[in-house]
Design a protein around this motif. Structure first.
Motif, PDB file in Angstrom:
ATOM      1  N   ALA A  49       0.832  -1.353  -0.014  1.00  0.00           N
ATOM      2  CA  ALA A  49       0.028   0.019  -0.385  1.00  0.00           C
ATOM      3  C   ALA A  49       1.048   0.935   0.220  1.00  0.00           C
ATOM      4  N   SER A  50       0.761   2.427  -0.851  1.00  0.00           N
ATOM      5  CA  SER A  50       0.899   3.221  -1.157  1.00  0.00           C
ATOM      6  C   SER A  50       0.480   4.206  -1.603  1.00  0.00           C
ATOM      7  N   ARG A  51       0.410   5.824  -1.703  1.00  0.00           N
ATOM      8  CA  ARG A  51      -0.401   6.664  -2.331  1.00  0.00           C
ATOM      9  C   ARG A  51       0.006   6.372  -3.519  1.00  0.00           C
ATOM     10  N   HIS A  52       0.561   6.604  -4.113  1.00  0.00           N
ATOM     11  CA  HIS A  52       0.806   6.331  -5.440  1.00  0.00           C
ATOM     12  C   HIS A  52       0.283   4.828  -6.270  1.00  0.00           C
ATOM     13  N   GLY A  53       1.075   3.491  -5.317  1.00  0.00           N
ATOM     14  CA  GLY A  53       1.139   2.802  -6.112  1.00  0.00           C
ATOM     15  C   GLY A  53       1.747   1.988  -6.786  1.00  0.00           C
ATOM     16  N   MET A  54       3.052   2.080  -6.700  1.00  0.00           N
ATOM     17  CA  MET A  54       4.070   2.531  -7.581  1.00  0.00           C
ATOM     18  C   MET A  54       5.273   1.526  -7.243  1.00  0.00           C
ATOM     19  N   LEU A  55       5.467   0.602  -8.289  1.00  0.00           N
ATOM     20  CA  LEU A  55       6.480  -0.204  -7.740  1.00  0.00           C
ATOM     21  C   LEU A  55       7.716  -0.272  -8.249  1.00  0.00           C
ATOM     22  N   PRO A  56       8.889  -0.264  -7.605  1.00  0.00           N
ATOM     23  CA  PRO A  56      10.185   0.187  -8.167  1.00  0.00           C
ATOM     24  C   PRO A  56      10.235  -0.051  -9.614  1.00  0.00           C
ATOM     25  N   LEU A  57      11.451   0.933 -10.362  1.00  0.00           N
ATOM     26  CA  LEU A  57      11.616   0.429 -11.534  1.00  0.00           C
ATOM     27  C   LEU A  57      12.712  -0.387 -11.707  1.00  0.00           C
ATOM     28  N   PRO A  58      12.984  -1.157 -12.873  1.00  0.00           N
ATOM     29  CA  PRO A  58      14.501  -1.941 -12.985  1.00  0.00           C
ATOM     30  C   PRO A  58      15.114  -1.114 -13.305  1.00  0.00           C
ATOM     31  N   HIS A  59      16.557  -1.616 -13.623  1.00  0.00           N
ATOM     32  CA  HIS A  59      17.742  -1.056 -14.296  1.00  0.00           C
ATOM     33  C   HIS A  59      17.159  -2.039 -15.598  1.00  0.00           C
TER      34      HIS A  59
END
Length: 880
Positions: free
Chosen positions: A220-230
């Motif tokens: 759960a996070s305000r933006h619902g965005m997972l980390p991006l990869p290299h």
């Protein structure tokens, strides 16, 4: 103690180890001998990021970008290929558990045996940092302190904020407020749900740790965005754009510049973002606080997502969990939570309501300086040594990372890593930190005292002395005699004051010997001279003079506290430590033994294996009845310094308390006639030898020893009161001799010591001597003065003791026995257990006189259970 300038680094994680490495490199290049203190309870190199033992937790930067040395980009990669895998790829993401080893070994490269740089890892936390004259002093959690010439704050990340969490969630045992530092974890079983609040890098690590077959993860996070990869095949960064000349940039202008740069990269946002790294701090600096607030509110999360990326394999694993439904992502906040005992029910703003076995706070570190609960941060701000940085992010620093103090001064304190976020924004990744560490190391080493300057004369433990070279040398000789408990200290101090009449510390030390050792000194005149000369002394010496004046003029709890506070600031002052610990030589400044034990044990980082400290610690160990340790420490000290009086005293007590009377007597007699010939308290060692003789039943030898080694004029004054008079009474109480003539002893004692003793310890022996003399009026006077004192030990123990002894002298042994049996606080009188045992001996005497043989026998049996004694066995058998 080395005499080298000291650079203290607070924090031994990645930031601290990198800084230490660059300090060592810089010092070696400059030909400087430097001592580095790395202060952190945790092992070297681990910190928050690299303490994980989980091999699934990978670095977020490819190996080729993680070198500790900016001028050697492949240093870490070569280390990996040497220690982990021969063919480790340059673009590979190494397990984080290897990086702490790499940092530690890199530091060792520059601090080996052939280096003039020494490193000490102090496994403790820093609680305060203050300026003391030209130096700085770090106060540690154990109460000790360490001096430094320069300090680098490299504390890494603080604890994450849990301000978003409802109160019931914060109280729930299923809530993990700091997943990296938690001492325990909730139980999660198959079929359970786990909530990770926050969607950044911490979430990715915790998903790997907590995610397993049969467990559903929620993010759960305000933006619902997972980390991006290299990128799988990363391309070179696009060169950074030229920045506008405007004095200040708005957030809109910064956005336009960044988007223009991304478009110029042909849509490859990774190359564009990597190309911005050299100018990111400049962009942050160009924005005013309103623009920065807008960035934090609207763009910081998106920036962190594109800037701080993860291993493509980890990103793929997270996406696979999303696709198979074992990881659910919510663009939502926690709105409510109720702990039902077995689980915690959490409601999210997207309408989700779920029972969770565990809720982990993965929101990252965002606590401001003013809201921090770190004692060091709070003390730095409260003392104006530091002030908060922009938007309360980290500390305010100059362009080189040096603290900007709240009072306008610039202490020799620098920051590295997350503490510089307010000034730089980007200050958490290894490429930024290693550059900061190199820059700060150059500045810190340059600020160290120049080796070409004339250094002040110092005492044996490195403390500077405001005195001529000759006077300082004589003072050090005197200090050596004091630490050895050897005669001649007052003579050397007088010679030092002839060489330098303005030597304030010398006057104060002489006054203290007049009080504590009974030296022939005009104490008040010495104190006045010390105060007059103090204006010439440095801050430490001035404070010592103040403490000395208090101890002499106002003995008691207040001056004792002042002495202990002084030791906390200057633990290297062995004279002050000697004053504070109750021993053969000094009355001490602690009321109960445990306080003295804690004081001495806490000084181990300062004195280490020094023979004097080992002897002092040996004495503490025997008081704790750890006799084998005490004997070993004493022998180590005596091997280094055969005249070490505290070590001799400790071993003497070990022999006595373990009932080794014959062996102890042989060993002690040999020492008294050789190395102990110049002992300033030789009479006390003779007293110990006589106790062995009494215990063995050799009364004639004990009396002969008194006549030859303890009777006036050989021993006079307070020493005669404590050793000579007490031995006469002890032998009488034990039945060794009938008559007790203490008149010759009392003739050498100042009347004030009998009527109004300065300490409870002296009062105990005054009471015994007056009892031996049959002086009821003297005991009554002592009782009255003790009852009037503010010190509770005088009122609650000395006064009742004098009352009991009055009864004994008047012939009412029954009342004396009752009063002595009920006496409380004897252990607070000071001195050793063997010295305070005279109260017990007097109780046995009173019990025998009034025909209460069972009481006397019970006391003797209890003592025999603790310590063999032929005399006590015979006395017990003779009681009816």
């Amino acid at each position: 103690m080395s005499g080298r300038p000291v650079v203290a680094i607070v924090g031994a994680g990645a930031s601290g180890c990198l800084t230490a490495t660059h300090v060592a490199r810089t010092a070696r290049a400059a030909g400087r001998a430097v001592e580095i203190l790395l202060v952190d309870p945790a092992p070297l190199g681990q910190g928050l990021a690299y303490s994980t033992p989980d091999p699934r937790h990978r670095l977020n930067v490819p190996a080729k970008g993680m070198s500790a040395l900016p001028d050697d980009p492949e240093h870490f990669l070569r280390w990996l290929r040497r220690h982990v895998h021969l063919d480790f790829p340059a673009g590979g993401f190494a397990p984080r558990l290897h990086y702490a080893d790499y940092l530690e070994q890199t530091l060792e490269e520059f601090t080996g045996p052939d280096s003039d740089v020494r490193v000490e890892h102090v496994r403790d936390a820093v609680r305060d940092l203050r300026r003391h004259g030209r130096r700085l002093r770090l106060t540690l959690a154990d109460g000790t302190s360490r001096p430094a010439d320069a300090v680098v704050l490299a504390m890494g990340h603080g604890a994450p904020s849990a301000s978003w969490a409802p109160e019931q969630l914060c109280r729930s045992p299923h809530f993990v407020a700091d997943p990296w530092r938690a001492s325990s974890a909730p139980t999660v079983r198959t079929g359970d749900h786990v909530l990770l609040v926050g969607a950044g890098l911490t979430m990715a690590d915790m998903a790997q740790r907590w995610g397993r077959r049969g467990v559903t993860l929620h993010v759960a996070s305000r933006h619902g965005m997972l980390p991006l990869p290299h990128a799988d095949q990363p391309q070179p960064p696009v060169p950074a754009p030229d920045l506008p000349d405007a004095a200040a940039l708005s957030l809109a202008e910064v956005r336009r510049l960044v988007f223009r740069h991304v478009r110029a990269a042909g849509g490859d946002w990774r190359r564009a973002i990597d190309g911005l790294r050299p100018v990111t701090s400049a962009l942050w600096s160009a924005m005013d606080d309103d623009a920065r607030r807008g960035f934090l509110r609207t763009a910081a999360r998106r920036w962190d997502r594109v800037r701080h990326r993860v291993d493509p394999a980890l990103s793929g694993w997270l996406q696979q969990r999303v696709e198979d439904g074992s990881l659910l992502v919510h663009a939502a906040e926690v709105t409510d939570a109720v702990d039902d005992g077995d689980r915690v029910v959490v409601e999210l703003s997207d309408g989700t309501r779920q029972r969770f076995a565990a809720v982990l706070n993965c929101t990252g570190t965002c606590v401001g300086m003013r809201s921090s609960d770190d004692p060091l941060v709070l003390n730095l701000l409260n003392s104006a040594t530091a002030r908060p940085g922009s938007l309360d992010l980290g500390f305010a620093t100059d362009h080189a990372g040096r603290l900007l103090a709240g009072d306008g001064a610039s202490p020799a304190v620098w920051t590295v890593g997350p503490l510089r976020r307010g000034e730089l924004w980007e200050s958490t990744a290894i490429p930024e930190i290693r550059s900061q560490a190199a820059e700060v190391a150059r500045a810190a080493v340059a600020a160290l005292p120049s080796p070409t300057l004339q250094r002040r004369v110092r005492d044996p433990f490195g403390l500077p002395l405001t005195a001529s070279t000759d006077a300082a040398g004589l003072y050090n000789d005197a200090l050596g005699n004091i630490l050895r408990v050897r005669s001649g200290a007052e003579t050397r101090l007088r010679e030092a004051l002839v060489a330098d009449p303005q030597f304030a510390l010398g006057h104060a030390a002489l006054a203290l010997l007049g009080v504590e050792w009974g030296a022939d000194v005009d104490v008040e005149a010495a104190l006045i001279s010390a105060q007059r000369a103090a204006g010439r002394a440095d801050e430490r010496e001035q404070r010592f003079v103040e403490v000395a004046v208090q101890r002499v003029r106002e003995p008691g709890a207040g001056s004792a506290a002042a002495l202990l506070a002084y030791i906390q600031a200057y633990p290297e002052d062995a004279l002050a430590v000697s004053l504070a610990v109750p021993t053969i030589a000094f009355g001490g400044a602690t009321e109960i033994p445990a306080e003295a034990w804690a004081l001495v044990e806490g000084l181990a980082p300062v004195y280490g294996e020094h023979w004097w400290y080992r002897g002092l610690l040996a004495f503490i160990r025997q008081e704790q009845e750890r006799y084998d340790e005490a004997r070993e420490l004493a022998d180590l000290a005596l091997a280094a310094e055969p005249a070490a009086g505290h070590a001799v005293h400790a071993r003497t007590h070990v022999h006595y308390e373990t009932g080794d009377h014959a062996g102890g007597l042989r060993w002690l007699d040999a020492w008294i006639t050789t190395c102990g010939a110049r002992a300033s308290h030789r009479a006390h060692f003779s007293w110990h030898a006589a106790l062995h003789e009494l215990a063995l039943g050799d009364d004639r030898a004990a009396l002969a020893r008194y006549t030859e080694q303890l009777a006036p004029p050989t021993v006079t004054g307070v020493r005669a009161l404590v050793d000579s008079a007490s031995l006469l009474w002890r032998g009488h109480a034990a039945g060794a001799w009938e008559a007790v003539d203490v008149a010759p002893v009392l003739a050498t004692v100042e009347p004030r010591l009998l009527a109004d003793p300065p300490t409870p310890f002296v009062a105990l022996h005054a009471a015994i001597a007056l009892t031996a003399a049959g002086d009821v009026q003297g005991l009554a006077r002592l009782r009255r003065r003790a009852a009037e004192r503010t010190d509770p030990v005088f009122r609650e123990t000395v006064a009742p003791l004098a009352d009991a002894l009055v009864h004994l002298v008047l012939g009412d042994a029954d009342r004396a026995a009752d009063a002595l049996a009920e006496l409380r606080g004897v252990e607070r009188l000071g001195g050793s257990a063997a010295q305070r045992e005279i109260v017990q001996d007097t109780l046995v005497l009173a019990a025998v006189r009034c025909g209460r043989g069972e009481l006397a026998r019970r006391i003797l049996h209890a003592r025999l259970d603790r310590r063999p004694s032929p005399r006590d066995v015979q006395r017990s058998l003779g009681l009816h």
